[in-house]
Design a protein around this motif. Structure first.
Motif, PDB file in Angstrom:
ATOM      1  N   SER A 194      -4.379   3.010   4.099  1.00  0.00           N
ATOM      2  CA  SER A 194      -3.268   2.001   3.797  1.00  0.00           C
ATOM      3  C   SER A 194      -3.170   1.296   2.306  1.00  0.00           C
ATOM      4  CB  SER A 194      -3.912   0.744   4.694  1.00  0.00           C
ATOM      5  OG  SER A 194      -3.814   1.366   6.228  1.00  0.00           O
ATOM      6  N   SER A 199       3.588  -6.055   1.121  1.00  0.00           N
ATOM      7  CA  SER A 199       4.128  -5.323   2.663  1.00  0.00           C
ATOM      8  C   SER A 199       2.972  -4.322   2.602  1.00  0.00           C
ATOM      9  CB  SER A 199       5.496  -4.316   2.092  1.00  0.00           C
ATOM     10  OG  SER A 199       6.544  -5.318   2.305  1.00  0.00           O
ATOM     11  N   TRP A 200       2.696  -4.145   3.785  1.00  0.00           N
ATOM     12  CA  TRP A 200       1.274  -3.197   4.292  1.00  0.00           C
ATOM     13  C   TRP A 200       2.111  -1.637   4.390  1.00  0.00           C
ATOM     14  CZ3 TRP A 200      -1.761  -4.241   9.396  1.00  0.00           C
ATOM     15  CH2 TRP A 200      -2.962  -2.948   9.479  1.00  0.00           C
ATOM     16  N   TYR A 201       1.650  -0.650   3.646  1.00  0.00           N
ATOM     17  CA  TYR A 201       1.977   0.526   3.815  1.00  0.00           C
ATOM     18  C   TYR A 201       0.965   1.431   4.291  1.00  0.00           C
ATOM     19  CZ  TYR A 201       6.057  -0.870   1.037  1.00  0.00           C
ATOM     20  OH  TYR A 201       7.265  -1.442   0.566  1.00  0.00           O
ATOM     21  N   GLN A 202       1.341   2.336   4.678  1.00  0.00           N
ATOM     22  CA  GLN A 202       0.511   3.746   5.349  1.00  0.00           C
ATOM     23  C   GLN A 202       1.359   5.104   4.737  1.00  0.00           C
ATOM     24  OE1 GLN A 202      -2.176   3.111   7.157  1.00  0.00           O
ATOM     25  NE2 GLN A 202      -2.869   5.281   6.874  1.00  0.00           N
ATOM     26  N   LEU A 236       1.331   6.141  14.482  1.00  0.00           N
ATOM     27  CA  LEU A 236       1.509   4.812  13.665  1.00  0.00           C
ATOM     28  C   LEU A 236       2.803   3.934  14.019  1.00  0.00           C
ATOM     29  CD1 LEU A 236       0.837   6.803  10.424  1.00  0.00           C
ATOM     30  CD2 LEU A 236      -0.651   4.796  11.507  1.00  0.00           C
ATOM     31  N   GLN A 273       1.510   1.661  16.324  1.00  0.00           N
ATOM     32  CA  GLN A 273       0.906   0.554  15.771  1.00  0.00           C
ATOM     33  C   GLN A 273       1.629  -0.278  15.151  1.00  0.00           C
ATOM     34  OE1 GLN A 273      -2.385   2.078  13.454  1.00  0.00           O
ATOM     35  NE2 GLN A 273      -2.848   3.721  14.940  1.00  0.00           N
ATOM     36  N   PHE A 323       4.280   0.437  12.827  1.00  0.00           N
ATOM     37  CA  PHE A 323       5.026   1.122  11.331  1.00  0.00           C
ATOM     38  C   PHE A 323       6.503   1.754  11.617  1.00  0.00           C
ATOM     39  CE2 PHE A 323       0.442   0.724  10.411  1.00  0.00           C
ATOM     40  CZ  PHE A 323       0.440   0.321   9.221  1.00  0.00           C
ATOM     41  N   LEU A 342       4.933   4.923   5.368  1.00  0.00           N
ATOM     42  CA  LEU A 342       5.298   4.083   6.694  1.00  0.00           C
ATOM     43  C   LEU A 342       5.138   2.671   6.092  1.00  0.00           C
ATOM     44  CD1 LEU A 342       3.610   6.843   7.994  1.00  0.00           C
ATOM     45  CD2 LEU A 342       4.798   6.124   9.922  1.00  0.00           C
ATOM     46  N   LYS A 343       5.788   1.773   6.827  1.00  0.00           N
ATOM     47  CA  LYS A 343       5.726   0.271   6.510  1.00  0.00           C
ATOM     48  C   LYS A 343       5.472  -0.446   7.843  1.00  0.00           C
ATOM     49  CE  LYS A 343       8.351  -3.084   4.092  1.00  0.00           C
ATOM     50  NZ  LYS A 343       9.403  -3.720   3.445  1.00  0.00           N
ATOM     51  N   LYS A 344       4.544  -1.221   7.704  1.00  0.00           N
ATOM     52  CA  LYS A 344       4.251  -1.873   8.838  1.00  0.00           C
ATOM     53  C   LYS A 344       5.594  -3.167   9.213  1.00  0.00           C
ATOM     54  CE  LYS A 344       0.878  -3.498  11.685  1.00  0.00           C
ATOM     55  NZ  LYS A 344       0.432  -2.856  12.617  1.00  0.00           N
TER      56      LYS A 344
END
Length: 160
Positions: A124, A79-82, A48, A51, A53, A155-157
């Protein structure tokens, strides 16, 4: 005057005793260590990060079979989180539910022991509002193993 001082002292002692007793009933999150889970967490984390993150939160946590372990996280709108949950490899069922501030379920993921990467749930999520969310992972173990280890990561993108 002495009886009033005695009353105040007795009252304060009772209050402190009640407070100390109440603190003993608080459940504290305990960590755990499982080399298999830690190895899986490192692998997922490396993938990740590659990628784009960054790790916002991560923790190992002692869990009991069939009991949810709530994790509360602040998320920022847009925000994009995983989110990643890794459970004990011997468990037969893994589930993660995520709720927004209004207690509306916004994510539900389920895996079984025979699934590919069955003990890893990863999804996500992009929140519509900046607010706290509650994530509730649970695992069920049929090997009469009650005390289990789990691992969570948020995790955050940051890179496109």
């Amino acid at each position: 005057m002495n009886s009033r001082l005695l009353f105040i002292t007795l009252f304060a002692t009772i209050l402190l005793g009640m407070r100390a007793n109440a603190q003993g009933d608080v459940i504290h999150q305990a960590s755990c260590s499982d080399p298999i889970i830690l190895h899986e967490a490192d692998s997922v984390k490396k993938e990740l990060i590659a990628q784009g993150f960054i790790v916002v939160k991560e923790a190992s946590m002692a869990m009991e079979s069939e009991y949810e372990m709530p994790v509360i996280v602040p998320l920022t709108q847009g925000s994009w989180y995983q989110f990643v949950f890794i459970g004990d490899i011997t468990s037969k069922l893994y589930e993660v539910r995520m709720f927004d501030w209004d207690e509306k379920q916004v994510v539900y993921e389920k895996k079984r022991w025979g699934d590919v990467d069955g003990n890893v749930i990863s999804y996500s999520y992009i929140p519509q509002f900046s607010e706290y969310h509650m994530i509730k992972p649970v695992q069920v173990n049929s090997n009469k193993k009650k005390q289990l280890c789990g691992y969570v990561m948020l995790l955050k993108k940051v890179k496109k």
